[in-house]
Structure formats: structure tokens, C-alpha cells
Design a protein around this motif. Structure first.
Motif, PDB file in Angstrom:
ATOM      1  N   THR A  94      12.799   6.141 -28.823  1.00  0.00           N
ATOM      2  CA  THR A  94      12.846   4.694 -28.651  1.00  0.00           C
ATOM      3  C   THR A  94      14.214   4.117 -29.015  1.00  0.00           C
ATOM      4  OG1 THR A  94      11.997   4.326 -30.875  1.00  0.00           O
ATOM      5  CG2 THR A  94      10.384   4.420 -29.091  1.00  0.00           C
ATOM      6  N   ALA A  95      15.129   4.949 -29.440  1.00  0.00           N
ATOM      7  CA  ALA A  95      16.445   4.467 -29.845  1.00  0.00           C
ATOM      8  C   ALA A  95      17.227   3.980 -28.629  1.00  0.00           C
ATOM      9  CB  ALA A  95      17.223   5.569 -30.550  1.00  0.00           C
ATOM     10  N   ALA A  96      18.037   2.965 -28.832  1.00  0.00           N
ATOM     11  CA  ALA A  96      18.896   2.450 -27.778  1.00  0.00           C
ATOM     12  C   ALA A  96      20.213   3.230 -27.785  1.00  0.00           C
ATOM     13  CB  ALA A  96      19.166   0.969 -28.012  1.00  0.00           C
ATOM     14  N   PHE A  97      20.785   3.370 -26.622  1.00  0.00           N
ATOM     15  CA  PHE A  97      22.066   4.049 -26.506  1.00  0.00           C
ATOM     16  C   PHE A  97      23.149   3.004 -26.290  1.00  0.00           C
ATOM     17  CE2 PHE A  97      18.856   7.073 -25.180  1.00  0.00           C
ATOM     18  CZ  PHE A  97      19.182   8.164 -25.966  1.00  0.00           C
ATOM     19  N   ALA A  98      24.228   3.090 -27.029  1.00  0.00           N
ATOM     20  CA  ALA A  98      25.300   2.100 -26.954  1.00  0.00           C
ATOM     21  C   ALA A  98      26.401   2.583 -26.031  1.00  0.00           C
ATOM     22  CB  ALA A  98      25.859   1.831 -28.340  1.00  0.00           C
ATOM     23  N   GLY A  99      27.094   1.630 -25.438  1.00  0.00           N
ATOM     24  CA  GLY A  99      28.216   1.948 -24.576  1.00  0.00           C
ATOM     25  C   GLY A  99      29.178   0.790 -24.521  1.00  0.00           C
ATOM     26  N   GLN A 100      30.298   1.033 -23.871  1.00  0.00           N
ATOM     27  CA  GLN A 100      31.293  -0.009 -23.668  1.00  0.00           C
ATOM     28  C   GLN A 100      31.896   0.193 -22.293  1.00  0.00           C
ATOM     29  OE1 GLN A 100      34.108  -0.596 -26.837  1.00  0.00           O
ATOM     30  NE2 GLN A 100      35.551  -1.633 -25.506  1.00  0.00           N
ATOM     31  N   ILE A 147      32.817  -5.305 -22.157  1.00  0.00           N
ATOM     32  CA  ILE A 147      31.433  -5.470 -22.597  1.00  0.00           C
ATOM     33  C   ILE A 147      31.017  -4.311 -23.485  1.00  0.00           C
ATOM     34  CG2 ILE A 147      29.027  -5.547 -21.838  1.00  0.00           C
ATOM     35  CD1 ILE A 147      29.984  -6.718 -19.221  1.00  0.00           C
ATOM     36  N   ALA A 148      30.387  -4.643 -24.601  1.00  0.00           N
ATOM     37  CA  ALA A 148      29.673  -3.653 -25.409  1.00  0.00           C
ATOM     38  C   ALA A 148      28.200  -3.880 -25.117  1.00  0.00           C
ATOM     39  CB  ALA A 148      29.957  -3.844 -26.891  1.00  0.00           C
ATOM     40  N   TYR A 149      27.453  -2.796 -24.936  1.00  0.00           N
ATOM     41  CA  TYR A 149      26.053  -2.951 -24.555  1.00  0.00           C
ATOM     42  C   TYR A 149      25.196  -1.823 -25.115  1.00  0.00           C
ATOM     43  CZ  TYR A 149      27.078   0.651 -21.075  1.00  0.00           C
ATOM     44  OH  TYR A 149      27.455   1.814 -20.467  1.00  0.00           O
ATOM     45  N   ASP A 150      23.908  -2.086 -25.173  1.00  0.00           N
ATOM     46  CA  ASP A 150      22.905  -1.086 -25.517  1.00  0.00           C
ATOM     47  C   ASP A 150      22.046  -0.865 -24.284  1.00  0.00           C
ATOM     48  OD1 ASP A 150      23.662  -0.833 -28.196  1.00  0.00           O
ATOM     49  OD2 ASP A 150      22.248  -2.354 -28.884  1.00  0.00           O
ATOM     50  N   VAL A 151      21.579   0.357 -24.098  1.00  0.00           N
ATOM     51  CA  VAL A 151      20.621   0.648 -23.038  1.00  0.00           C
ATOM     52  C   VAL A 151      19.246   0.651 -23.684  1.00  0.00           C
ATOM     53  CG1 VAL A 151      19.891   2.283 -21.276  1.00  0.00           C
ATOM     54  CG2 VAL A 151      22.327   2.019 -21.787  1.00  0.00           C
ATOM     55  N   THR A 152      18.451  -0.347 -23.325  1.00  0.00           N
ATOM     56  CA  THR A 152      17.129  -0.513 -23.898  1.00  0.00           C
ATOM     57  C   THR A 152      16.112  -0.642 -22.769  1.00  0.00           C
ATOM     58  OG1 THR A 152      18.136  -1.722 -25.738  1.00  0.00           O
ATOM     59  CG2 THR A 152      15.754  -1.895 -25.503  1.00  0.00           C
ATOM     60  N   ASP A 153      15.126   0.222 -22.785  1.00  0.00           N
ATOM     61  CA  ASP A 153      14.091   0.230 -21.745  1.00  0.00           C
ATOM     62  C   ASP A 153      14.706   0.264 -20.343  1.00  0.00           C
ATOM     63  OD1 ASP A 153      12.046   0.146 -23.651  1.00  0.00           O
ATOM     64  OD2 ASP A 153      12.067  -2.049 -23.700  1.00  0.00           O
TER      65      ASP A 153
END
Length: 87
Positions: free
Chosen positions: A16-22, A64-70
Motif C-alpha cells: 500500500t506504500a506510495a512511490f515517489a518521483g520527480q 513536479i514532485a509526486y507520489d503514485v497512489t492507487d
């Protein structure tokens, strides 16, 4: 038994962890109704309701910094031209 419970709990947390990216690029489209931003590479990013959508214009450079959630790229931070990193 405790080891098994710990392993199961760790697996659930990882799944369930989100993956971060930029990323960075040019804004292609801003959809104010769907609260999404599309870059020139075709990828879309979900914005939060507090985002100043009027400040985002097609053709602008953005980081942009972002998380991948669902399965969605959710913006956690962004930097526009002229923004400074100093507070």
C-alpha cells in the motif's frame, strides 16, 4: 507465529506504500474540473484543491514532485518559473 504475523504486516505495508518521483516538462493542459495537469510527455498528474490553477498555463516550464497512489500520479510539490527555494 509472531514471525509470520510480522511478515504479513510488512507485506501489507509495502503493497500500500506510495512511490515517489520527480519530473519536469512543459505544461500541455490544465483541467480545472478534474484537477489534473498534463505535461508535454502526455503524463497526467492529480492536483489538490488548494492549488492555484490560475497560475498554471500551457507552455510553462514546471518541476513536479509526486507520489503514485492507487495508480494515480498525485502532485506533492511543484516549482514554477520564478519560484525560489528560499523561504
Amino acid at each position: 507465529m509472531r514471525t509470520l504475523i510480522g511478515a504479513v504486516a510488512a507485506t501489507l505495508l509495502l503493497s500500500t506504500a506510495a512511490f515517489a518521483g520527480q519530473t519536469e516538462g512543459l505544461i500541455k493542459k490544465v483541467d480545472k474540473d478534474a484537477l489534473t495537469l498534463t505535461l508535454d510527455d502526455g503524463k497526467s498528474y492529480k492536483l489538490n484543491a488548494e492549488t492555484d490553477l490560475d497560475a498554471l498555463k500551457p507552455g510553462m516550464d514546471i518541476v513536479i514532485a509526486y507520489d503514485v497512489t492507487d495508480g494515480e500520479n498525485v502532485v506533492t510539490d511543484m516549482q514554477l518559473p520564478g519560484d525560489s527555494d528560499t523561504n
